[in-house]
Structures are given as structure tokens and as C-alpha cells.
Design a protein around this motif. Sequence first.
Motif, mmCIF file in Angstrom:
data_model
loop_
_atom_site.group_PDB
_atom_site.id
_atom_site.type_symbol
_atom_site.label_atom_id
_atom_site.label_comp_id
_atom_site.label_asym_id
_atom_site.label_seq_id
_atom_site.Cartn_x
_atom_site.Cartn_y
_atom_site.Cartn_z
ATOM 1 N N LYS A 138 0.822 -1.217 0.000
ATOM 2 C CA LYS A 138 0.000 0.000 0.000
ATOM 3 C C LYS A 138 0.856 1.268 0.000
ATOM 4 N N ARG A 139 2.158 1.107 0.095
ATOM 5 C CA ARG A 139 3.124 2.217 0.049
ATOM 6 C C ARG A 139 2.946 3.221 1.190
ATOM 7 N N LEU A 140 2.642 2.699 2.376
ATOM 8 C CA LEU A 140 2.531 3.577 3.544
ATOM 9 C C LEU A 140 3.906 3.651 4.220
ATOM 10 N N ASP A 141 4.858 4.295 3.535
ATOM 11 C CA ASP A 141 6.203 4.443 4.085
ATOM 12 C C ASP A 141 6.228 5.539 5.145
ATOM 13 N N ARG A 142 5.417 6.562 4.922
ATOM 14 C CA ARG A 142 5.345 7.676 5.878
ATOM 15 C C ARG A 142 3.966 8.309 5.754
ATOM 16 N N PHE A 143 3.605 9.019 6.784
ATOM 17 C CA PHE A 143 2.309 9.681 6.768
ATOM 18 C C PHE A 143 2.436 10.999 6.008
ATOM 19 N N THR A 144 1.425 11.316 5.213
ATOM 20 C CA THR A 144 1.474 12.533 4.406
ATOM 21 C C THR A 144 0.783 13.703 5.091
ATOM 22 N N LEU A 145 0.071 13.435 6.161
ATOM 23 C CA LEU A 145 -0.639 14.485 6.881
ATOM 24 C C LEU A 145 0.107 14.832 8.162
ATOM 25 N N ARG A 146 -0.217 15.957 8.759
ATOM 26 C CA ARG A 146 0.415 16.394 10.004
ATOM 27 C C ARG A 146 -0.646 16.562 11.075
ATOM 28 N N GLY A 147 -0.277 16.246 12.294
ATOM 29 C CA GLY A 147 -1.203 16.345 13.414
ATOM 30 C C GLY A 147 -1.672 14.967 13.822
ATOM 31 N N ARG A 148 -1.861 14.792 15.109
ATOM 32 C CA ARG A 148 -2.199 13.476 15.642
ATOM 33 C C ARG A 148 -3.523 12.954 15.106
ATOM 34 N N SER A 149 -4.545 13.795 15.078
ATOM 35 C CA SER A 149 -5.861 13.320 14.632
ATOM 36 C C SER A 149 -5.852 12.999 13.138
ATOM 37 N N LYS A 150 -5.127 13.775 12.333
ATOM 38 C CA LYS A 150 -5.068 13.506 10.896
ATOM 39 C C LYS A 150 -4.285 12.230 10.608
ATOM 40 N N VAL A 151 -3.177 12.029 11.321
ATOM 41 C CA VAL A 151 -2.389 10.806 11.146
ATOM 42 C C VAL A 151 -3.198 9.603 11.596
ATOM 43 N N ASP A 152 -3.929 9.741 12.690
ATOM 44 C CA ASP A 152 -4.781 8.659 13.167
ATOM 45 C C ASP A 152 -5.836 8.311 12.118
ATOM 46 N N GLY A 153 -6.423 9.330 11.501
ATOM 47 C CA GLY A 153 -7.411 9.098 10.450
ATOM 48 C C GLY A 153 -6.804 8.412 9.233
ATOM 49 N N GLN A 154 -5.593 8.826 8.853
ATOM 50 C CA GLN A 154 -4.929 8.211 7.705
ATOM 51 C C GLN A 154 -4.589 6.753 8.007
ATOM 52 N N TRP A 155 -4.125 6.475 9.227
ATOM 53 C CA TRP A 155 -3.807 5.099 9.626
ATOM 54 C C TRP A 155 -5.056 4.222 9.578
ATOM 55 N N LYS A 156 -6.160 4.728 10.117
ATOM 56 C CA LYS A 156 -7.406 3.966 10.125
ATOM 57 C C LYS A 156 -7.918 3.725 8.706
ATOM 58 N N LEU A 157 -7.720 4.688 7.822
ATOM 59 C CA LEU A 157 -8.141 4.521 6.435
ATOM 60 C C LEU A 157 -7.348 3.391 5.775
ATOM 61 N N TYR A 158 -6.049 3.353 5.974
ATOM 62 C CA TYR A 158 -5.227 2.289 5.404
ATOM 63 C C TYR A 158 -5.618 0.924 5.981
ATOM 64 N N CYS A 159 -5.876 0.883 7.296
ATOM 65 C CA CYS A 159 -6.305 -0.379 7.917
ATOM 66 C C CYS A 159 -7.655 -0.824 7.372
ATOM 67 N N LEU A 160 -8.556 0.124 7.141
ATOM 68 C CA LEU A 160 -9.869 -0.181 6.570
ATOM 69 C C LEU A 160 -9.717 -0.781 5.172
ATOM 70 N N VAL A 161 -8.835 -0.179 4.373
ATOM 71 C CA VAL A 161 -8.587 -0.692 3.021
ATOM 72 C C VAL A 161 -8.016 -2.105 3.105
ATOM 73 N N HIS A 162 -7.111 -2.337 4.033
ATOM 74 C CA HIS A 162 -6.520 -3.661 4.217
ATOM 75 C C HIS A 162 -7.604 -4.685 4.561
ATOM 76 N N ASN A 163 -8.497 -4.340 5.483
ATOM 77 C CA ASN A 163 -9.551 -5.270 5.898
ATOM 78 C C ASN A 163 -10.567 -5.523 4.784
ATOM 79 N N ILE A 164 -10.927 -4.493 4.029
ATOM 80 C CA ILE A 164 -11.857 -4.665 2.908
ATOM 81 C C ILE A 164 -11.239 -5.567 1.848
ATOM 82 N N GLU A 165 -9.939 -5.390 1.603
ATOM 83 C CA GLU A 165 -9.253 -6.231 0.628
ATOM 84 C C GLU A 165 -9.250 -7.698 1.074
ATOM 85 N N LYS A 166 -9.052 -7.939 2.371
ATOM 86 C CA LYS A 166 -9.101 -9.310 2.882
ATOM 87 C C LYS A 166 -10.491 -9.910 2.689
#
Length: 174
Positions: A138-166
Motif C-alpha cells: 500500500k506504500r505507507l512508508d510515511r504519513f502525508t498528513l500532520r497532526g495526531r488526529s489527521k495521522v490517526d485518520g490516515q492510519w485507520k483509512l489504510y487499515c480499513l482498506v486492508h480489511n476490505i481487501e481481505k
Amino acid sequence: MGKRHTRPSPIRSGISVDSPKRFDPGDFQLAGNGSHCLCPAGKRLYSNGSNCIFNGYAAMKFRGAERDCQPCTLRAQCLRTPEKTKTRQVAFFRGKRDGYETHTDRMKRKIDSDQDRQMITRRFATVEPVFGNLRNNKRLDRFTLRGRSKVDGQWKLYCLVHNIEKLAHYGVSQ
């Protein structure tokens, strides 16, 4: 004839001739009961966490009061950057802490036990592939957003994509 030993030129070595020697922890006097220490100006530094560990060494930390450090005449000798730093901090080391283990030592001990070895091998099959998939596929080498809540949202989005793909590949288990 031997070589002539001379002191290096202060101009060439970058040493300032008129700069006073900075105080080190040896210039501070520790109280007998360890509750405080005295600075070279005679002011009291208060305990700032007496049970600290630095690389396996037990230490006592002390910090000066702002009301004492700000007007002090020895401020230039006490602090590296007196214009930025408010108060002096000093640590007294009391030797290697008994029974202290580094994180590496604890992990080595953990890997050597049969029960924990099984737990770690199960982890490779359950958790590590998820991180590998997110990082490499998924190429999540680094977070592209700044701030704890935005990074948390980006992390959850990637995890959601991972789970949907499974779910899409393997379906919902009954």
C-alpha cells in the motif's frame, strides 16, 4: 632533540581566551540526605526525579529555581546558552543499577523461553504481515498528513482498506 610542546593557538583552535570555564556536576555540592544540592553561587537546586535511569545507571536529577537562576551573576558559567535556557539542571550518577536489563537483554531472555518463542512465532503469522502489506503493497512508508488526529485518520483509512481487501479476496468466514 625532542619536539617542542606548546599550547595550541586559541585563534586557530577556536578556544576563546576570555571565556570562563563552565561548571560541571563536580562543582555542585550534594546534600548528605540527597534532598537537594547547592550550586557554586550557593543557591539551592531541588530534586527533579530522584530515581532516574540513564543507560542502566541510577541518577539523581536536580533543577534550579527560576527566581534564583535568572538574576545569578554566574549564569554565563553555569549554562551553555544562557539567553535560551531558564534554569540549570544537574544529575549525580550513583553507579550501575542492580539487576538492570536493557530492552535487548530482556528480549533475548524472552526468545529463549519456549512459551514466549511460540508467542513470537505466532506474531509473525498474525501481526507482522499486516504491517508488511501496509508498508510495501500500500506504500505507507510515511504519513502525508500532520497532526495526531489527521495521522490517526490516515492510519485507520489504510487499515480499513486492508480489511476490505481481505474480505474481497477471502470472503467472510462462517
